[in-house]
Design an enzyme around this catalytic site. Structure first.
Site, mmCIF file in Angstrom:
data_model
loop_
_atom_site.group_PDB
_atom_site.id
_atom_site.type_symbol
_atom_site.label_atom_id
_atom_site.label_comp_id
_atom_site.label_asym_id
_atom_site.label_seq_id
_atom_site.Cartn_x
_atom_site.Cartn_y
_atom_site.Cartn_z
ATOM 1 N N ARG A 223 -33.748 -25.098 -29.383
ATOM 2 C CA ARG A 223 -34.988 -25.883 -29.452
ATOM 3 C C ARG A 223 -35.037 -26.729 -28.193
ATOM 4 N NH1 ARG A 223 -37.768 -29.313 -34.155
ATOM 5 N NH2 ARG A 223 -38.215 -27.165 -34.739
ATOM 6 N N ARG B 293 -35.317 -30.348 -40.444
ATOM 7 C CA ARG B 293 -35.342 -29.122 -41.261
ATOM 8 C C ARG B 293 -34.810 -27.896 -40.543
ATOM 9 N NH1 ARG B 293 -39.063 -32.290 -43.474
ATOM 10 N NH2 ARG B 293 -39.470 -32.722 -41.310
ATOM 11 N N THR B 294 -35.341 -27.622 -39.341
ATOM 12 C CA THR B 294 -34.997 -26.363 -38.669
ATOM 13 C C THR B 294 -33.503 -26.322 -38.342
ATOM 14 O OG1 THR B 294 -37.219 -26.378 -37.749
ATOM 15 C CG2 THR B 294 -35.675 -24.824 -36.787
ATOM 16 N N HIS C 289 -42.916 -21.129 -32.459
ATOM 17 C CA HIS C 289 -41.869 -21.483 -33.428
ATOM 18 C C HIS C 289 -41.830 -20.309 -34.418
ATOM 19 C CE1 HIS C 289 -39.206 -23.628 -35.918
ATOM 20 N NE2 HIS C 289 -39.853 -24.754 -36.102
ATOM 21 N N LYS D 212 -26.663 -36.582 -19.690
ATOM 22 C CA LYS D 212 -26.257 -37.042 -18.343
ATOM 23 C C LYS D 212 -26.999 -36.237 -17.277
ATOM 24 C CE LYS D 212 -21.496 -37.967 -19.804
ATOM 25 N NZ LYS D 212 -20.128 -37.442 -19.666
HETATM 26 N N1 ASP Z 1 -41.370 -29.160 -37.291
HETATM 27 C C1 ASP Z 1 -42.428 -28.426 -36.624
HETATM 28 C C2 ASP Z 1 -42.083 -28.205 -35.170
HETATM 29 O O1 ASP Z 1 -40.989 -28.485 -34.752
HETATM 30 C C3 ASP Z 1 -43.749 -29.055 -36.799
HETATM 31 C C4 ASP Z 1 -43.918 -30.440 -36.269
HETATM 32 O O2 ASP Z 1 -43.019 -30.991 -35.629
HETATM 33 O O3 ASP Z 1 -44.998 -30.975 -36.475
HETATM 34 O O4 ASP Z 1 -42.915 -27.714 -34.428
#
Ligand code: ASP
Length: 321
Positions: free
Chosen positions: A104, A54-55, A134, A82
Site C-alpha cells: 500500500r 482493515r486491509t 484497490h 528516514k
Molecule cells: N479503505 C479504503 C482505501 O484504502 C477506502 C478509504 O480509505 O476511504 O482506499
C-alpha cells in the site's frame, strides 16, 4: 497470474475464479480450525507505507490462515521514515527471500513499479496505490453482493449498484466500476460534479447528481468516505450541505428497495457520508464486508502462490479431517 495489480488486468474468468475460490476459503474461516497448510514455508511481506486498519490485518489474517510466514512492515518505525527509497526497500525484501509483497503506497502506480522492477522476483499485490486502484476491495465487494443478491454463484448480471460520494479520490470506486461492470452489473456514480474525475464519461458507468432519484432503483448502495486527507481545495461548501445532498440518512433509507444492501469500504465518517443509524441498520453489510475480505484475500494469495484452482478438495480434506 503472477501479480494482482489492478482490476483492469483481470479477465472475466479470472475474476470469477477468485470469487469461487473465496467461496471455498469462507468454509475454512467458518470451520473450527481456521487454517490450511497450503502456503507453509512461504514468506509474505505486508508493506504498508500508507495508513490502514482493515486491509492490513485482513491480509495478515489471510496469509496466516494459509500457514504462510508474515512480516509486517510499516513506514513508521522503518527506514522509510528516514527517506529510504522504494528501490532500496525492495532490494532489502528481495534479499530476505520474499515470495510475495502486499503493498500500500500513496503514489498511484507504485505497485506496478514494484512488480516490474528488477529488484523483485516475487508476486506483488496492490493493497491500494494512491487514487488509482484497490483491487482486493472491489473483489470483496463483488463477493458480498454475489452472496447476498445472486445466490453466491455466477456473475452479477443485471444488478444495479450505486457508488456515492467522493469518487474523485477513491481507488475503491475505480476498481469497483471496472470489476462490477466486467461481471455484468449496471453501475451508477452519484456525486457532486466537483467530486467526479476528469474523463469519468469514458468509465463503464453512468453518472447522476440526484441521489434521491437513483436510490429506489438500486440493489446495492455503496457509500464512499469523503477523503479529507487527499483534499487540497474546497470541493463542497460545508459538511452539512454535503450530508444533505449526498449523505445516507433515515429518510433516504426508506427509499431503498426491500432487499437492497448498504455497503461502505471503511473507515466511515459517521454523520457525514452516512449516519450511525444507517451504518448500523439491518440493511448494512459493512461488518460482513470485512469478514469477506479475509476469504477473498486468502483466495488471491492461494491462486498467486499455490498456483492451482483445485481448492475444493483441499478444503474438504481439512474441514472433514
Ligand atoms: N479503505 C479504503 C482505501 O484504502 C477506502 C478509504 O480509505 O476511504 O482506499
Amino acid at each position: 497470474m503472477k501479480h494482482l495489480l489492478s482490476i483492469e488486468d483481470l479477465s472475466y474468468e479470472e475474476a470469477l475464479s477468485i470469487l469461487d475460490t473465496a467461496h471455498e476459503m469462507a468454509r475454512v474461516s467458518d470451520g473450527p480450525v481456521k487454517k490450511l497448510p497450503t502456503l507453509r514455508g512461504r514468506t509474505i511481506v505486508n508493506l504498508f507505507l500508507e495508513d490502514s486498519t482493515r486491509t492490513r490485518i485482513s491480509f495478515e489474517a489471510a496469509a496466516k490462515r494459509l500457514s504462510a510466514d508474515v512480516i509486517n512492515f510499516a513506514a513508521k518505525g522503518s527506514s522509510v521514515s528516514k527517506g529510504e527509497s522504494l528501490k532500496d526497500t525492495a532490494q532489502t525484501l528481495q534479499a530476505m527471500g520474499t515470495d510475495a509483497v502486499i503493498i500500500r503506497h500513496s503514489a498511484s502506480g507504485s505497485a506496478h513499479w514494484l512488480a516490474h522492477s528488477p529488484w523483485m522476483n516475487g508476486s506483488v499485490i496492490n493493497a491500494g496505490d494512491g487514487t488509482h486502484e484497490h483491487p482486493t476491495q472491489a473483489l470483496l465487494d463483488a463477493f458480498t453482493i454475489r452472496k447476498h443478491l445472486c445466490g453466491g454463484a455466477g456473475d452479477l448480471g443485471g444488478m444495479n449498484v450505486g457508488i456515492v460520494g467522493d469518487v474523485l479520490h477513491s481507488r475503491v470506486a475505480r476498481s469497483n466500476v471496472l470489476l462490477l461492470s466486467k461481471l455484468g452489473a449496471n453501475v451508477v456514480l452519484i456525486a457532486p460534479p466537483t467530486l467526479l474525475p476528469v474523463g469519468v464519461e469514458s468509465w463503464p458507468a453512468t453518472v447522476s447528481y440526484d441521489f434521491n432519484r437513483e436510490i429506489p432503483k438500486l440493489d446495492a448502495l455503496m457509500m464512499l468516505r469523503v477523503q479529507q486527507e487527499r483534499m487540497n481545495d474546497y470541493f463542497f461548501p460545508t459538511s452539512r450541505e454535503y450530508a444533505q445532498y449526498f449523505g445516507l440518512n433515515r429518510d433516504r433509507l426508506t427509499l431503498l428497495k426491500q432487499n437492497s444492501i448498504i455497503m461502505h469500504p471503511g473507515p466511515m465518517n459517521r454523520g457525514l457520508e452516512i449516519t450511525a443509524e444507517c451504518a448500523d441498520s439491518a440493511r448494512s453489510v459493512i461488518v460482513e464486508q470485512v469478514k469477506n475480505g479475509v476469504s477473498v484475500r486468502m483466495a488471491v494469495l492461494y491462486l498467486l502462490l499455490a498456483g492451482s484452482s483445485e481448492i475444493a478438495s483441499a478444503v474438504n480434506a481439512e474441514v472433514n479431517a
